[in-house]
Enzyme design. Structure first.
Site, PDB file in Angstrom:
ATOM      1  N   ASP A 155       0.866  -1.174   0.000  1.00 59.21           N
ATOM      2  CA  ASP A 155       0.000   0.000   0.000  1.00 59.21           C
ATOM      3  C   ASP A 155       0.912   1.237   0.000  1.00 59.21           C
ATOM      4  OD1 ASP A 155      -2.167   1.668   0.017  1.00 59.21           O
ATOM      5  OD2 ASP A 155      -3.207   0.670   1.667  1.00 59.21           O
TER       6      ASP A 155
HETATM    7  C1  NOJ Z   1      -4.111   3.812   0.161  1.00 55.01           C
HETATM    8  C2  NOJ Z   1      -5.260   2.874   0.355  1.00 55.01           C
HETATM    9  O1  NOJ Z   1      -5.136   2.214   1.595  1.00 55.01           O
HETATM   10  C3  NOJ Z   1      -5.411   1.836  -0.736  1.00 55.01           C
HETATM   11  O2  NOJ Z   1      -6.645   1.193  -0.564  1.00 55.01           O
HETATM   12  C4  NOJ Z   1      -5.306   2.446  -2.090  1.00 55.01           C
HETATM   13  O3  NOJ Z   1      -5.453   1.454  -3.071  1.00 55.01           O
HETATM   14  C5  NOJ Z   1      -3.964   3.155  -2.207  1.00 55.01           C
HETATM   15  N1  NOJ Z   1      -3.877   4.206  -1.197  1.00 55.01           N
HETATM   16  C6  NOJ Z   1      -3.743   3.755  -3.588  1.00 55.01           C
HETATM   17  O4  NOJ Z   1      -4.537   4.856  -3.763  1.00 55.01           O
END
Ligand code: NOJ
Length: 767
Positions: free
Chosen positions: A295
């Site tokens: 993430d």
């Molecule tokens: C953070 C989030 O937790 C995740 O769900 C998302 O896919 C990513 N950012 C990318 O935007």
């Protein structure tokens, strides 16, 4: 297709290479010869790559419109040219994607195409209900269609990778991200996870409208302590395996191409550095062959977790088996030095680089790096009439009727109705959080839908209050784009006006809830009741003595004890997407009959959280009269609305629960049959639910577990017999040694309209 890498392809034909196992579905690499081709191409390419270029493939950068963390990738063009980027996200549209892809395939040394990712969570341009809402349809076929439609739009907008499905099991409605998932149940969550993977990835990567799915957030992110985002998770292995891991595994079983690690730690080890989680469970136990990305800046955040300096956390993530580093750029910063100093093996880098290249190969990007860029498809697909219709259908099927005293609903257009509330004429919030490419201005609000259907001047209207009055909170949410405003009128004047309007009506429809920015990432609440100013309005409306219908828009279960006791009808519509306004109006006036069922328990009070239907009995189960029992002094153990709950304008009666046998042998199946009759005045759809309780086990077992469900459509007076097949496989669970097996003994079986209202029977599982 244009072959843009002729020299490589010739080399491919000359190399004999080992066959690697490839997961289905994907016709491009299904056959042995197809996988040989892929391996040859990747081998040939990797022989030409420097260590830096290999690590470059492991670098995933954000460029474009949205960011969800503090780091915005800089100098991306130059990095792409230097072969230091494997994929980007947050850029879409044919123009933006072509520009970046051109840099990669025309200006970098090895001309390796980029992956283009995006958070296509509940629709891309056409927005469907938030995922929690969609799950309340209990309709995997519908959900698969929404994912397919999203893939068609996203792939026509240049994208080839979506960061979805989010399958985190959630038992704490304070957590803002409950809106993104499918609720609290591992069985239903698994069924939906598979449906979404099928929808995004289709049957074959050969088609240019197939995108890679990414199951997230691996793992256990939904169990963050205190419902506070990014927080610690501490959990027994038995609980993980039985309750939290199944939906991720289901996505893997369905052939999901990619996995995203979560931000949280698990029993002291952050998911992103968790070798046990990524290599042992995901790859070895489950056989996952695709790529694992982190993430957003999750590698860097392990410094803050307290695991060491940047180099150390990079080493940990790489050795755990992470293939791509999202945004943080620590892999490119420290990876080569770690290899040179022997802290990370080159084989580890090779394996990761290979997985990124394989994903690109499967997508056909080595045949044609521009295959997802088509102005023609873009025009045809985006917000097409069929997709807009699907948005309305999904919105209707996601709504949950929580209360309907005296059949206040459906409304008759012949009566005088006052629509009151800040969400009656609101478009901004309808599309919910995580709707990045959705244009809220294109959604239909309730007032507009009323106007189209009946002519809005037929109805009375008052805004009644602001969505939110708390100026500090408004400021905070607006910093992140919430677009919240306060009316020029004072709160008291607005309430007075609303009460005067209500007095002129026969029925009041109050449209209230949360601004959509109060759920989703980093949007947790400690109090999950209606916002105070909206509650004041509702109490004032109640004083008029008029029947009140409460239409809710929100991203999580709310605590609604007063509303349940005092309001005549309550319709939960979540954030219903682009066509929510029409879906709500059709439902209010009976052109559609609500059929959604809750997938997350609604508590009476925050103090009951975590609250979920598949809990354990304890040694001192609830007893009203006994003191020394597992209970509260000030609130019951029961929720306000249980899992699986949802009413209809019609009524259903269950009878004749019967089993084909009182014993079940491991090689046989037991048939559970029940009859459901529509005993009301409207045609309706009922979701018949099947639960089981394992009465005696080597470890304590839940009081109920969902094992099946079926939707049945019934005309007034019609009855149907519904059958479920149960085998010993359905009764398996992980014991304290993590052995997955069914234990012989007595089981209860339940059938009914929700997890609480069921008919019961018993059988014995014999050896
Ligand atoms: C953070 C989030 O937790 C995740 O769900 C998302 O896919 C990513 N950012 C990318 O935007």
């Amino acid at each position: 297709m244009k072959h843009w890498l002729p020299s490589l392809l010739i080399a491919v034909q000359l190399c004999a290479v080992p066959v690697h196992a490839i997961e289905a579905p994907e016709s491009k690499v299904q056959s042995t010869s197809a996988s040989q081709k892929m391996n040859s191409l990747v081998d040939t390419l990797m022989r030409k790559m420097t260590l830096d270029e290999k690590i470059g493939q492991m670098n995933l950068l954000s460029i474009g419109f949205d960011v969800t963390g503090p780091v915005v990738s800089q100098g991306v063009d130059e990095k792409i040219k230097s072969g230091l980027v494997g994929g980007v996200f947050n850029s879409y549209t044919p123009i933006a994607v072509r520009k970046l892809q051109q840099i990669a395939v025309e200006q970098s040394r090895l001309k390796i195409p980029l992956l283009f990712g995006y958070d296509v969570i509940h629709g891309h341009r056409t927005i469907f209900p938030i995922n929690l809402g969609l799950s309340c349809s209990w309709d995997p076929e519908l959900i698969e269609r929404t994912a397919r439609a999203a893939a068609e739009e996203a792939s026509a907008d240049g994208l080839n990778w979506t960061y979805s499905p989010m399958v985190d099991i959630t038992r704490d409605p304070r957590w803002g991200r409950v809106s993104e998932g499918s609720g609290e149940d591992p069985y239903l969550g698994s069924v939906i996870a598979k449906a979404m993977v099928r929808g995004y990835q289709g049957s074959s990567y050969d088609k240019p409208d197939t995108v890679l799915a990414c199951v997230k957030h691996y793992a256990l992110y939904g169990a963050a302590e205190a419902g506070r985002d990014y927080n610690t998770v501490d959990m027994s292995p038995v609980k993980m395996y039985n309750d939290y891991l199944p939906p991720y595994k289901a996505a893997v079983d369905a052939g999901v191409a990619t996995v995203m690690t979560s931000f949280n730690d698990i029993n002291g080890v952050p998911a992103t550095a968790n070798k046990w989680l990524i290599t042992d469970v995901l790859r070895k136990q489950w056989g996952f062959k695709g790529l694992v990305a982190t993430d957003y800046t999750a590698v860097n955040e392990m410094v803050e977790h307290g695991l060491g300096d940047e180099a150390k956390v990079t080493e940990l993530a790489m050795n755990a088996g992470v293939d791509m580093d999202m945004v943080g750029e620590l892999f490119v910063k420290h990876g080569a030095d770690l290899v040179k100093s022997g802290r990370v093996s080159e084989a580890q880098i090779d394996a990761a680089c290979r997985r990124v290249l394989e994903a690109k190969y499967k997508l056909g990007l080595f045949d044609d790096p521009y295959r997802f860029i088509s102005e023609k498809r873009n025009k045809e697909q985006l917000m097409s009439a069929e997709k807009m219709e699907l948005s309305k259908e999904a919105s209707i099927k996601s709504m949950v009727l929580l209360k309907n005293s005296n059949q206040v609903l459906p409304l008759s257009a012949q009566t005088k109705i006052a629509f009151i509330g800040p969400l009656v004429k609101d478009k901004r919030n309808l599309i919910g959080s995580w709707s990045g490419a959705g244009d809220w201005q294109k959604s239909t609000d309730i007032w507009q839908a009323l106007d189209t259907k009946f002519g809005a001047n037929k109805f009375l209207y008052a805004k009644g209050c602001n969505i939110l009055d708390d100026t500090a909170l408004i400021e905070r949410l607006n910093r992140d784009g919430a677009l919240l405003t306060r009316d020029e009128k004072t709160p008291q004047d607005m309430i007075t006006e609303a009460v005067q309007t209500a007095k002129q009506a026969d029925v009041v429809v109050a449209v209230l809830g949360e601004p959509c920015s109060m759920s989703g990432e980093a949007s947790c609440r400690s109090n999950i009741g209606l916002l105070e100013n909206q509650f004041e309005l509702l109490k004032a409306l109640k004083q008029t003595g008029k029947p009140i219908v409460l239409v809710l828009m929100n991203g999580r279960p709310l605590t609604l004890p007063w509303e349940n006791a005092n309001i005549d009808a309550i319709l939960e519509t979540w954030f219903g997407g682009t066509r929510a306004g029409e879906a709500i109006v059709d439902t209010l006036f009976g052109d559609a009959n609500p059929s959604g069922k809750l997938t997350m328990t609604f508590p009476y009070s925050v103090g009951q959280i975590p609250i979920y239907y598949n809990a354990k009995s304890t040694g001192r189960p609830f007893d009203e009269k006994e003191k020394y029992r597992s209970k509260y002094l000030d609130v019951s153990n029961s929720p306000l609305y249980p899992f699986g709950y949802g009413l209809s304008y019609t009524t259903f009666a269950y009878s004749d629960l019967s089993l084909s046998s009182s014993t079940l042998k491991p090689s046989e199946a037991l048939t559970v049959t029940t009859t459901v009759k529509n005993t009301g005045r409207y045609p309706g759809v009922e979701t018949v639910q099947l639960y089981v309780r394992d009465l005696v086990g080597s470890i304590t077992r839940p009081v109920k577990e969902l094992k099946g469900f079926q939707k049945v459509e019934l005309k007034p007076g019609e009855e149907k017999t519904i059958s479920f097949k149960l085998t010993s496989d359905d009764l398996r669970f992980y014991d304290s040694d993590l052995k997955y097996a069914a234990e012989p003994g007595e089981f209860q079986v339940f059938c009914g309209t929700d997890s609480n209202s069921v008919k019961a029977s018993k059988f014995t599982l014999v050896h």
